[in-house]
Design an enzyme around this catalytic site. Structure first.
Site, PDB file in Angstrom:
ATOM      1  CG  ASP A   8      -1.903   1.151   1.212  1.00 44.13           C
ATOM      2  OD1 ASP A   8      -2.468   1.431   0.143  1.00 44.13           O
ATOM      3  OD2 ASP A   8      -2.118   1.778   2.271  1.00 44.13           O
ATOM      4  CD  GLU A  10      -1.976   6.212   3.057  1.00 48.84           C
ATOM      5  OE1 GLU A  10      -2.560   7.176   2.472  1.00 48.84           O
ATOM      6  OE2 GLU A  10      -2.567   5.188   3.414  1.00 48.84           O
ATOM      7  CD  GLU A  53      -6.504  19.363  -0.429  1.00 42.28           C
ATOM      8  OE1 GLU A  53      -6.314  19.618  -1.643  1.00 42.28           O
ATOM      9  OE2 GLU A  53      -6.359  20.210   0.490  1.00 42.28           O
ATOM     10  CG  HIS A 151      -6.757   6.145   4.714  1.00 43.41           C
ATOM     11  ND1 HIS A 151      -7.253   5.686   3.511  1.00 43.41           N
ATOM     12  CD2 HIS A 151      -7.844   6.438   5.466  1.00 43.41           C
ATOM     13  CE1 HIS A 151      -8.565   5.698   3.538  1.00 43.41           C
ATOM     14  NE2 HIS A 151      -8.951   6.164   4.705  1.00 43.41           N
ATOM     15  CG  ASP A 156      -4.696   1.473   5.335  1.00 47.09           C
ATOM     16  OD1 ASP A 156      -5.223   1.471   6.462  1.00 47.09           O
ATOM     17  OD2 ASP A 156      -4.800   2.418   4.530  1.00 47.09           O
TER      18      ASP A 156
END
Length: 224
Positions: A8, A10, A53, A151, A156
């Protein structure tokens, strides 16, 4: 048993083609679809700002990543960890797109899409018309989400490893996960009980009935 890598990322945003960068990579080794405890995890300085954000999603700000290694400093270690094995991710096209954009900046070969296993595609086939985000799948499979406040890529991955096992049909009955002594995070696999083989022996009446049935067939191939 087959080895695969579940991973995963980010990022600073949603589009690597407009300058968004990878800020975290996590990867777990799976053997026989179950985690071995070996993992790769790194935070990365994206060499740019992180929009507010995006920070609300993963919790990282520019200050968190100052002083971390740049992508070119971690690329070889990541490639060494994943080897030539299949790569599993949720919404894998997103992660492949970002990783390949980073490799392109370094003039390095892209990760082939032929190595991609997308658990989102798997979930959509199994649960058509239902929400299939990682959170939704965890709730559907009764996987604990208490630690998932943001997250985080490594968390995750750990959650997705459990989801992947369920999407592949669940853990085999009689198979338990046992941690090694000393609190190691490595996982060993052991059968919880030994099952004795149960040979099936037909009775004389069953053999006679079978012979009578075969005698009615024209050229039964198993008698050649």
């Amino acid at each position: 048993m087959m080895r695969a890598i579940l991973f995963d990322t980010e990022t600073t945003g949603l589009n690597p083609l407009t300058g968004d960068r990878v800020i975290e990579i996590a990867a777990l080794e799976l053997v026989g679809d179950l985690p071995t405890g070996r993992h790769y995890h790194v935070l990365i300085d994206p060499e740019r700002d992180i929009p507010e954000e995006a920070s609300r999603v993963h919790g990282y700000t520019r200050a968190h990543l100052l002083g971390q290694k740049k992508f070119h400093e971690v690329a070889e270690a990541f490639l060494e960890f994943i080897g030539d094995d299949m790569l599993i991710a949720h919404n894998a096209r997103f992660d492949f797109g970002f990783m390949n954009a980073e490799f392109a900046r370094l003039d390095m070969p892209a990760l082939p899409l032929a190595r991609m296993i997308d658990t989102l595609d798997m979930a959509r086939i199994r649960f058509p018309g239902l929400p299939n985000s990682l959170d939704s799948l965890c709730r559907r499979f009764a996987i604990d989400l208490a630690e998932r406040t943001t997250h985080n890529a490594l968390l995750d991955c750990k959650l997705l490893a459990q989801v992947y096992v369920e999407l592949m049909g669940g853990r085999q009955r009689g198979l338990e996960l046992a941690r090694e002594e000393g609190g190691s995070s490595s996982i060993s696999y052991a059968l919880s009980r030994t099952r004795q083989p149960r040979p099936i022996v037909p009775t004389p009446a069953e053999l006679e009935a079978h012979a009578a049935f075969v005698a009615q067939l024209k050229l039964p191939v198993w008698l050649d």
